[in-house]
Structure formats: structure tokens, C-alpha cells
Design a protein around this motif. Structure first.
Motif, PDB file in Angstrom:
ATOM      1  N   ARG A 130     -13.801 -46.864  38.059  1.00  0.00           N
ATOM      2  CA  ARG A 130     -14.307 -45.577  38.513  1.00  0.00           C
ATOM      3  C   ARG A 130     -13.296 -44.963  39.479  1.00  0.00           C
ATOM      4  O   ARG A 130     -12.496 -45.674  40.092  1.00  0.00           O
ATOM      5  CB  ARG A 130     -15.659 -45.748  39.206  1.00  0.00           C
ATOM      6  CG  ARG A 130     -16.778 -46.216  38.278  1.00  0.00           C
ATOM      7  CD  ARG A 130     -18.017 -46.578  39.088  1.00  0.00           C
ATOM      8  NE  ARG A 130     -19.102 -47.016  38.228  1.00  0.00           N
ATOM      9  CZ  ARG A 130     -20.095 -46.236  37.832  1.00  0.00           C
ATOM     10  NH1 ARG A 130     -20.125 -44.976  38.213  1.00  0.00           N
ATOM     11  NH2 ARG A 130     -21.051 -46.695  37.059  1.00  0.00           N
ATOM     12  N   LEU A 131     -13.358 -43.645  39.612  1.00  0.00           N
ATOM     13  CA  LEU A 131     -12.391 -42.934  40.442  1.00  0.00           C
ATOM     14  C   LEU A 131     -13.079 -42.166  41.562  1.00  0.00           C
ATOM     15  O   LEU A 131     -14.222 -41.733  41.433  1.00  0.00           O
ATOM     16  CB  LEU A 131     -11.581 -41.949  39.594  1.00  0.00           C
ATOM     17  CG  LEU A 131     -10.745 -42.523  38.458  1.00  0.00           C
ATOM     18  CD1 LEU A 131     -10.039 -41.398  37.720  1.00  0.00           C
ATOM     19  CD2 LEU A 131      -9.748 -43.548  38.969  1.00  0.00           C
ATOM     20  N   GLU A 132     -12.348 -42.009  42.646  1.00  0.00           N
ATOM     21  CA  GLU A 132     -12.741 -41.110  43.725  1.00  0.00           C
ATOM     22  C   GLU A 132     -11.723 -39.977  43.763  1.00  0.00           C
ATOM     23  O   GLU A 132     -10.528 -40.215  43.968  1.00  0.00           O
ATOM     24  CB  GLU A 132     -12.763 -41.851  45.059  1.00  0.00           C
ATOM     25  CG  GLU A 132     -13.115 -40.977  46.246  1.00  0.00           C
ATOM     26  CD  GLU A 132     -13.079 -41.754  47.548  1.00  0.00           C
ATOM     27  OE1 GLU A 132     -12.385 -41.296  48.481  1.00  0.00           O
ATOM     28  OE2 GLU A 132     -13.713 -42.823  47.621  1.00  0.00           O
ATOM     29  N   ILE A 133     -12.180 -38.746  43.541  1.00  0.00           N
ATOM     30  CA  ILE A 133     -11.291 -37.590  43.436  1.00  0.00           C
ATOM     31  C   ILE A 133     -11.663 -36.587  44.524  1.00  0.00           C
ATOM     32  O   ILE A 133     -12.818 -36.169  44.616  1.00  0.00           O
ATOM     33  CB  ILE A 133     -11.397 -36.928  42.049  1.00  0.00           C
ATOM     34  CG1 ILE A 133     -11.080 -37.950  40.952  1.00  0.00           C
ATOM     35  CG2 ILE A 133     -10.471 -35.724  41.949  1.00  0.00           C
ATOM     36  CD1 ILE A 133     -11.349 -37.447  39.559  1.00  0.00           C
ATOM     37  N   ARG A 134     -10.683 -36.217  45.335  1.00  0.00           N
ATOM     38  CA  ARG A 134     -10.912 -35.244  46.401  1.00  0.00           C
ATOM     39  C   ARG A 134      -9.862 -34.141  46.310  1.00  0.00           C
ATOM     40  O   ARG A 134      -8.669 -34.418  46.250  1.00  0.00           O
ATOM     41  CB  ARG A 134     -10.848 -35.908  47.777  1.00  0.00           C
ATOM     42  CG  ARG A 134     -11.958 -36.932  48.023  1.00  0.00           C
ATOM     43  CD  ARG A 134     -11.860 -37.521  49.413  1.00  0.00           C
ATOM     44  NE  ARG A 134     -12.915 -38.494  49.663  1.00  0.00           N
ATOM     45  CZ  ARG A 134     -13.037 -39.182  50.787  1.00  0.00           C
ATOM     46  NH1 ARG A 134     -12.153 -39.006  51.772  1.00  0.00           N
ATOM     47  NH2 ARG A 134     -14.025 -40.047  50.932  1.00  0.00           N
ATOM     48  N   THR A 135     -10.333 -32.908  46.326  1.00  0.00           N
ATOM     49  CA  THR A 135      -9.449 -31.750  46.259  1.00  0.00           C
ATOM     50  C   THR A 135      -9.258 -31.175  47.653  1.00  0.00           C
ATOM     51  O   THR A 135     -10.238 -30.942  48.375  1.00  0.00           O
ATOM     52  CB  THR A 135     -10.037 -30.677  45.327  1.00  0.00           C
ATOM     53  OG1 THR A 135     -10.200 -31.240  44.024  1.00  0.00           O
ATOM     54  CG2 THR A 135      -9.114 -29.478  45.237  1.00  0.00           C
ATOM     55  N   GLY A 136      -8.002 -30.953  48.046  1.00  0.00           N
ATOM     56  CA  GLY A 136      -7.705 -30.436  49.370  1.00  0.00           C
ATOM     57  C   GLY A 136      -7.649 -28.917  49.407  1.00  0.00           C
ATOM     58  O   GLY A 136      -8.016 -28.225  48.452  1.00  0.00           O
ATOM     59  N   GLU A 137      -7.166 -28.386  50.521  1.00  0.00           N
ATOM     60  CA  GLU A 137      -7.031 -26.949  50.701  1.00  0.00           C
ATOM     61  C   GLU A 137      -5.760 -26.448  50.018  1.00  0.00           C
ATOM     62  O   GLU A 137      -4.730 -27.125  49.999  1.00  0.00           O
ATOM     63  CB  GLU A 137      -6.981 -26.605  52.188  1.00  0.00           C
ATOM     64  CG  GLU A 137      -8.253 -26.941  52.944  1.00  0.00           C
ATOM     65  CD  GLU A 137      -9.432 -26.095  52.501  1.00  0.00           C
ATOM     66  OE1 GLU A 137      -9.201 -24.910  52.135  1.00  0.00           O
ATOM     67  OE2 GLU A 137     -10.569 -26.607  52.509  1.00  0.00           O
ATOM     68  N   LYS A 138      -5.829 -25.233  49.491  1.00  0.00           N
ATOM     69  CA  LYS A 138      -4.662 -24.639  48.848  1.00  0.00           C
ATOM     70  C   LYS A 138      -3.534 -24.423  49.858  1.00  0.00           C
ATOM     71  O   LYS A 138      -3.767 -24.124  51.021  1.00  0.00           O
ATOM     72  CB  LYS A 138      -5.032 -23.306  48.194  1.00  0.00           C
ATOM     73  CG  LYS A 138      -5.833 -23.444  46.930  1.00  0.00           C
ATOM     74  CD  LYS A 138      -5.850 -22.157  46.123  1.00  0.00           C
ATOM     75  CE  LYS A 138      -6.532 -21.021  46.849  1.00  0.00           C
ATOM     76  NZ  LYS A 138      -6.700 -19.841  45.945  1.00  0.00           N
ATOM     77  N   ILE A 139      -2.310 -24.557  49.362  1.00  0.00           N
ATOM     78  CA  ILE A 139      -1.117 -24.356  50.175  1.00  0.00           C
ATOM     79  C   ILE A 139      -0.361 -23.148  49.631  1.00  0.00           C
ATOM     80  O   ILE A 139      -0.117 -23.048  48.424  1.00  0.00           O
ATOM     81  CB  ILE A 139      -0.210 -25.605  50.135  1.00  0.00           C
ATOM     82  CG1 ILE A 139      -0.981 -26.843  50.609  1.00  0.00           C
ATOM     83  CG2 ILE A 139       1.045 -25.388  50.966  1.00  0.00           C
ATOM     84  CD1 ILE A 139      -0.225 -28.141  50.392  1.00  0.00           C
ATOM     85  N   ASP A 140       0.006 -22.224  50.517  1.00  0.00           N
ATOM     86  CA  ASP A 140       0.777 -21.041  50.129  1.00  0.00           C
ATOM     87  C   ASP A 140       2.227 -21.458  49.900  1.00  0.00           C
ATOM     88  O   ASP A 140       2.911 -21.915  50.820  1.00  0.00           O
ATOM     89  CB  ASP A 140       0.685 -19.986  51.231  1.00  0.00           C
ATOM     90  CG  ASP A 140       1.416 -18.699  50.873  1.00  0.00           C
ATOM     91  OD1 ASP A 140       2.095 -18.665  49.824  1.00  0.00           O
ATOM     92  OD2 ASP A 140       1.316 -17.731  51.649  1.00  0.00           O
ATOM     93  N   LEU A 141       2.703 -21.297  48.666  1.00  0.00           N
ATOM     94  CA  LEU A 141       4.074 -21.683  48.328  1.00  0.00           C
ATOM     95  C   LEU A 141       4.944 -20.476  47.998  1.00  0.00           C
ATOM     96  O   LEU A 141       5.981 -20.610  47.342  1.00  0.00           O
ATOM     97  CB  LEU A 141       4.061 -22.655  47.146  1.00  0.00           C
ATOM     98  CG  LEU A 141       3.347 -23.995  47.390  1.00  0.00           C
ATOM     99  CD1 LEU A 141       3.357 -24.844  46.132  1.00  0.00           C
ATOM    100  CD2 LEU A 141       3.976 -24.750  48.552  1.00  0.00           C
ATOM    101  N   GLY A 142       4.535 -19.284  48.444  1.00  0.00           N
ATOM    102  CA  GLY A 142       5.364 -18.103  48.249  1.00  0.00           C
ATOM    103  C   GLY A 142       5.029 -17.372  46.969  1.00  0.00           C
ATOM    104  O   GLY A 142       3.896 -17.398  46.484  1.00  0.00           O
ATOM    105  N   THR A 143       6.035 -16.717  46.396  1.00  0.00           N
ATOM    106  CA  THR A 143       5.836 -15.922  45.185  1.00  0.00           C
ATOM    107  C   THR A 143       6.873 -16.292  44.142  1.00  0.00           C
ATOM    108  O   THR A 143       7.900 -16.915  44.435  1.00  0.00           O
ATOM    109  CB  THR A 143       5.933 -14.413  45.490  1.00  0.00           C
ATOM    110  OG1 THR A 143       7.231 -14.132  46.033  1.00  0.00           O
ATOM    111  CG2 THR A 143       4.853 -13.985  46.470  1.00  0.00           C
TER     112      THR A 143
END
Length: 679
Positions: free
Chosen positions: A294-307
């Protein structure tokens, strides 16, 4: 697990069984009339005039014909094991098993001695490496030993017991599943002990996969039919309707490393088990199949990487530097500095050098769309190799000649999306993924699915590997990963590669379009991704196969959903399943569709596969083999068709870099996703 529907011939097995003199459980199957899928071979030979060895499923979906089994019979619950077969060899002096071998990826080995090879010699494994003559001699010895007449099952006896009252190609459903059988996609590479996988509803183990089982028939010209498929077989050889037959007399003595034996015998009135051998109801076996973490999956906050524009490019160096398009950051995206542009095919070699490979600039361009062309008689083009020894602050470039005999046009890096397509082998050789066409691959093929009227969209591409033994200075054709001009609208293209925890190379390829309308008028259709594996450093590959997200079935194995399964068996969900087959869900699993795939492996061996269209999704294979996919994560806005790339940034964390429409046109975001095994 989700069982197949039960058909109208019901539970013909009355549950009676006995244990013979060699401790083999024999299960009684009652006489019956049923709709068989394996053909009547007398008619088949006459109609087709086919000779030699051949494998087939006569029709998909199967075409039934009525067959009557006149007498009750006994069939062994499991194929014969090495332990039992050793007793036969010891008492008779018969030759040991061995012979001709094709492995899971179709690599050929001759004169393999089964019991002198670690993978095939364990006592509890199903014996393999038998010929039809070996099986006949074993059955004669067993008959004398046990006091009753043993034989091979007749083809339709075998099929009837295999299907066990169900109406699917497999007793659990309509498609192969690595949790219930051992075949090529299981990536095991040898037979498993009978009882490792669950039994079918009548108590028979390994009717699908593990070892081929010879069957008798009524055609006097038919030497043998083998049923069930084996550990090295692709999925099309493993269904209840599949078979391999031979009319060649030389086949009697041919020993094959995928062939074993399952014993049958008639019900003889008044006959009882051999003296001193008690009749037992069952033998203790686990029958749970492979353990899927089984897996534990956690999504973090988005990071601004420019354009940026189009599909972003992203690479992470061993020093932890992030490179997005033409800028690099040593502090995880807080500050950026200009650097040479990165593309899709890059790799940090064992000596610390970063290498990137793209198509060269000296190739002939198609005047319509700018694609590269080669003279197929020459098969030559160039690659542009970029090298950096200072963490991609600066690079040096050189042109490297490439030779692909009969090559017509091929793509990589900047001219084609081959994510993670550069591989360094243990001996220092480099492999590079490309896709395109050999001479003749663009020959129009008319079909109901892809008619000639649409041939402009039906680009029949193949995926290949080219290799370099001089650190990228020269490149040569190495192997074809997959080539099938009829598998889908665009052939096999846009590959991604990963080295799996067990050492296999793993490839996933796009096959076609997304969001198109098919010739039947169905809209918003999406074509599947397909996977292939190699255990010999990419020299040969397994046949490409579709992949599915199965969901978590631990509860099923523990019986938590028994009520639901019983409802399935009674046909309560017939409409739902039929609807699944018409859409993106095939049976009880979700067909993984899309384009622009990318695959990476985390520190604890979890394989992650991203597809960018339709909708950003990441699918996870918890055991790292790529044959079972369970959980998933999403990125981007719902229903957004975006462009993305994925890399590992920490041992258990991957970063998806994508064009983020929620933040505005041209915005690039990074979404960290942490994945760990829970058990």
C-alpha cells in the motif's frame, strides 16, 4: 478480486476429490454439455489447411460451439511439481527435463537443463522442460504406481475445468491480471509453486499461466494441443480460448522450457484411492498471489517556476540543481540563473558528466512539417550531443553520426518527446530511445478502425534503441522495442524509460490520439498507453501490452467484498460491466490512456507513470514492476489538457513541472508529490 460472470452450466464440479499415491489431489468434474471456445480441431484443420506449430485464439470475442463431455473425470488440482517428477526420473532412469527456451522478452536459449538451472530446479515449482513423449511416459509410470489409468485431459475437459462455471476469458474476468497468474508481464521469469496464486472457483490452480499443459484430442493427425499459457507467454496465449497446436510428428520429442503436465483420469466405478493413502479434502496452500504494498501519497503546495512556452523541460542534477528550460536554480526555485537550454533526453552519467542528446541539424527536412528524413538505403543522420562537467553551467557540443539500417525518419530530444530516454548500462554503453519509421513502415494499411481515408493521421511509428560504446561519439541501431503497424493510430511513439528495482528496463509508449471521434461516431476517445519490458539490457523486449489501474484489492483478498462478488457472479452488474467495455474502463480496471508519458522510480522502488493528456494524472505501481497499477494522483486543473514533465527531487518525492492555466498563460508550476510504501 472481481470474478467473471457465471454461465448457465453452473457448478458442474460436485466437490469430490481424492489424494493419489504421490500426494496429488484429483478433483472430480461431472459430465456436462457446454458452449466451448477451443475449436473442434478436425474442422479447423480442414477449413484452414494449416500445418506446423501455431498459436491462436480463433476469434475474439470467442465463438462458442456446443460440446458434450459424456463422462465424469478427475483432473489434478495443480500441475506436476519437480519433486514428483524427480521420483519418476529416479525410479525409471528417464531423461531429466530441459530443452528449448524463449524467455519473457523472446530472447532464445538452447539446451537448457532445468534442474541444473537455479530458476527452474526448486522441488515445489511446477516442472517444465517436458515433451509430449515425456508426459506420456510419466503418465504410464503414474498409472502403474497408483493402480488407475492416468492420461492427459482432453482439450474440452481442460477448458471446462479452467472456466469453472464462469463466462470470462479468465475465471476472474476478461483480461489477464498479474495478481492471479504467472505470465510474461508478471516479470518472474520461471515457474512458480502451484498454490502461490488463487485457485479458480472449482479449486484448480494455475489453469492460466505458469506452464503450458498438453491436452489430448480426437483428431488422429493432431499430435498435441497445449493450453493455459506459461510463465514466458504474452497475454494472448493465456485465455481460456487460447491454444498452441502441432500436427508435426517431430513435436512429440521436442522439450520446451514452458511446458509441464497436469494429470487426468476417468472415474472408474468401484475404484478407491491406493491403499494407505487417506482421501483428504484439500491441501494447505496460501493462494494469495504476489503481495502488493500500500502507498501513502501526499501532494504539496505548488511552486512558481516562472514562465515558458509549450512543454516545459526539467532536469535535476546529482547536486540537487533544478534546471527548467534555459535557467537553473541551486535553491529549489527561489533564485534563477541563465544556462544552456535542456531538452527531454538527458542523463547524469556515473562519472558525474551530464549528457543530453538531440537530433542533429544536418538532416534533410520534410518540406511540409519539418520532420527529419533519411535515405533508407544509407540510414544515416547525425545527433547533437551536449556535455557538461560543471552542473550545466556551461556545455560543449559535438555532432555524432548515427546509423539505422533502412531508417527513414526518427525523432528524439528536441525533435520528439522521448522522456528519460537516455540510459547508461553497467558496462558503460549508452542507449538512446528514438521513435519513427523504417523503410516500408509508412505503407498504407486499410482497416475498419483506421481506414485509408484517415491514413494521414495513421503514422505507423516504432520505438527503437540506438547505442554508443564511445561515450556518445558514434551511435548505431541496437534493438526494436516495439513495432506494430496495426496497434493504434500512431503506432508506438513518445517513449519513456525507467530502470526497475529488479534490473529490468521498462518502456511506456503512446499509441495515438486523445479527444478524437472514431469511425463509429464515438467522441472524446483516447487511445491507450502500452508497456514493454526487457531483462537483457534492452536487447530483446516483451510484446507491448496495455496497462490498467486496478485499484486496491487487499480488501477483496480478505473477503471484505464477498457480497459484491457474489452479486457479480449472479449477473447483477451485467449492465455496468458491458458499459465498462465500451469506454475507458475494461472489465474492472481503468485502461490507462493518454500521451506524453514519463516514468520514474522512487528510492523505495515505487514506479510512477505520468500522462499529460487527457488531464494530468500520475499512476503508481507499488511493487515497482509496472504490471500492477493501483493508486493515482492528479495535477493541473480538472479536465485541463496540459503539458508536463516529471523528475525525482528527493528520495521519496517527485516534482511534476507543467504549464499551469490556473496561474495564467505561459505560467509554469511545480507540484511536489511524496510517495512512500506503508507496509
Amino acid at each position: 478480486m472481481s470474478a467473471a460472470r457465471h454461465s448457465d452450466h453452473g457448478d458442474a464440479n460436485d466437490g469430490a476429490s481424492f489424494i493419489n499415491a504421490l500426494d496429488m489431489k484429483m478433483i472430480r468434474v461431472s459430465a456436462a454439455t457446454f458452449d466451448a471456445w477451443t475449436p473442434c480441431f478436425e474442422d479447423l484443420w480442414e477449413k484452414r489447411a494449416r500445418y506446423g506449430n501455431w498459436t491462436g485464439t480463433v476469434e475474439r470475442p470467442p465463438v462458442a460451439h456446443r460440446v458434450t463431455l459424456d463422462h465424469d473425470f478427475y483432473l489434478a488440482a495443480s500441475p506436476v511439481t519437480n519433486d514428483v517428477y524427480r521420483r519418476f526420473v529416479a525410479e525409471t532412469g528417464h531423461r531429466e527435463p530441459g530443452g528449448h527456451l524463449y524467455d519473457m522478452d523472446r530472447a532464445q536459449r538452447n539446451d537448457v537443463r532445468a534442474w541444473a538451472t537455479r530458476e527452474f530446479s526448486a522441488d515445489e515449482q511446477a516442472v517444465c522442460g517436458l515433451s509430449v513423449a515425456d508426459c506420456e511416459d510419466f503418465l504410464a509410470w503414474l498409472s502403474q504406481r497408483d493402480g488407475r489409468t492416468y492420461r492427459m485431459p482432453v482439450v474440452h475437459e481442460w477448458e471446462y475445468a479452467c472456466r469453472a462455471g464462469t463466462s470470462g476469458l479468465y475465471w476472474w474476468g476478461d483480461r489477464p491480471d498479474t495478481r492471479y497468474m504467472n505470465f510474461a508481464n508478471s516479470r518472474i521469469g520461471h515457474p512458480t509453486p502451484p498454490g502461490f496464486y488463487p485457485a479458480n472457483p472449482w479449486g484448480f490452480f494455475d489453469m492460466h499461466g505458469n506452464v503450458f499443459e498438453p491436452c489430448g484430442g480426437s483428431d488422429p493427425w493432431l499430435v498435441c494441443v497445449r493450453k493455459g499459457g506459461a510463465w514466458n507467454c504474452p497475454d494472448e496465449c493465456t485465455g481460456a480460448d487460447a491454444f498452441r497446436g502441432s500436427r508435426m510428428r517431430g513435436g512429440v520429442d521436442a522439450q520446451l522450457m514452458n511446458t509441464g503436465i497436469r494429470c487426468a483420469c476417468d472415474v472408474e466405478p468401484g475404484h478407491h484411492p491406493a491403499a494407505g493413502v487417506p482421501a483428504r479434502a484439500s491441501r494447505a496452500v496460501s493462494g494469495t498471489g504476489p503481495r502488493i504494498p500500500r502507498l501513502e501519497i501526499r501532494t504539496g503546495e505548488k511552486i512558481d517556476l516562472g514562465t515558458g512556452w509549450g512543454k516545459p523541460k526539467f532536469f535535476v542534477t546529482a547536486a540537487g540543481t533544478w534546471i527548467v528550460d534555459d535557467r537553473r536554480s541551486e535553491d529549489r526555485g527561489r533564485t534563477w540563473h541563465a544556462c544552456p537550454h535542456v531538452t527531454d533526453n538527458n542523463l547524469q552519467l556515473d562519472d558525474g558528466t551530464i549528457m543530453q542528446v538531440d537530433a542533429g541539424e544536418d538532416i534533410v527536412q520534410d518540406p511540409v512539417n519539418g520532420w527529419p528524413w533519411m535515405d533508407p538505403l544509407e540510414g544515416r543522420m547525425s545527433l547533437t550531443v551536449s556535455i557538461s562537467r560543471d552542473d550545466w553551467r556551461t556545455v560543449e557540443q559535438f555532432a555524432a553520426p548515427l546509423h539505422i539500417p533502412l531508417g527513414r525518419r526518427f525523432f528524439c530530444g528536441g525533435t520528439g518527446r522521448c522522456t528519460n530516454g537516455l540510459i547508461e548500462l553497467d558496462d558503460g554503453r549508452l542507449l538512446l530511445a528514438m521513435y519513427g519509421e523504417m523503410h516500408g513502415d509508412d505503407t498504407p494499411l486499410d482497416s475498419a478502425i483506421y481506414p485509408l481515408a484517415e491514413v494521414g493521421m495513421a503514422r505507423k511509428r516504432r520505438t527503437i534503441l540506438v547505442s554508443s560504446t564511445d561515450r556518445g561519439r558514434t551511435w548505431h541501431y541496437y534493438s526494436t522495442v516495439a513495432a506494430n503497424t496495426e496497434i493504434a493510430r500512431e503506432g508506438l511513439c513518445e517513449p519513456t524509460f525507467a530502470r526497475l528495482p529488479n534490473g529490468d528496463l521498462f518502456a511506456v509508449m503512446r499509441t495515438g490520439m486523445f479527444g478524437y471521434t472514431d469511425p463509429c461516431g464515438r467522441t472524446e476517445r483516447d487511445e491507450p498507453l502500452v508497456a514493454s519490458w526487457s531483462r537483457c539490457d534492452g536487447r530483446t523486449w516483451s510484446l507491448p501490452t496495455r496497462i490498467y489501474r486496478e485499484g486496491d484489492r487487499e480488501g477483496d483478498r480478505e473477503g471484505d467484498r464477498e457480497g459484491d462478488r457474489e452479486g457479480d457472479r449472479e449477473g447483477d452488474r451485467e449492465d455496468d460491466r458491458e458499459g465498462d467495455r465500451d469506454g475507458d474502463r475494461d472489465g474492472d480496471g481503468e485502461l490507462i490512456v493518454g500521451i506524453y508519458p514519463a516514468a520514474v522510480v522512487t528510492a523505495d522502488g515505487v514506479l510512477a507513470l505520468m500522462r499529460t493528456r487527457p488531464n494530468g494524472r500520475i499512476f503508481f505501481s507499488p511493487d515497482g514492476l509496472g504490471s500492477v497499477w493501483t493508486e493515482e494522483a492528479a495535477f493541473g486543473a480538472p479536465f485541463e489538457r496540459t503539458m508536463a514533465v516529471m523528475q525525482i527531487i528527493e528520495p521519496h518525492t517527485l516534482l511534476v513541472v507543467y504549464m499551469d492555466a490556473e496561474r495564467g498563460e505561459g505560467a509554469i508550476s511545480g507540484l511536489p508529490i511524496r510517495v512512500k510504501r506503508r507496509d
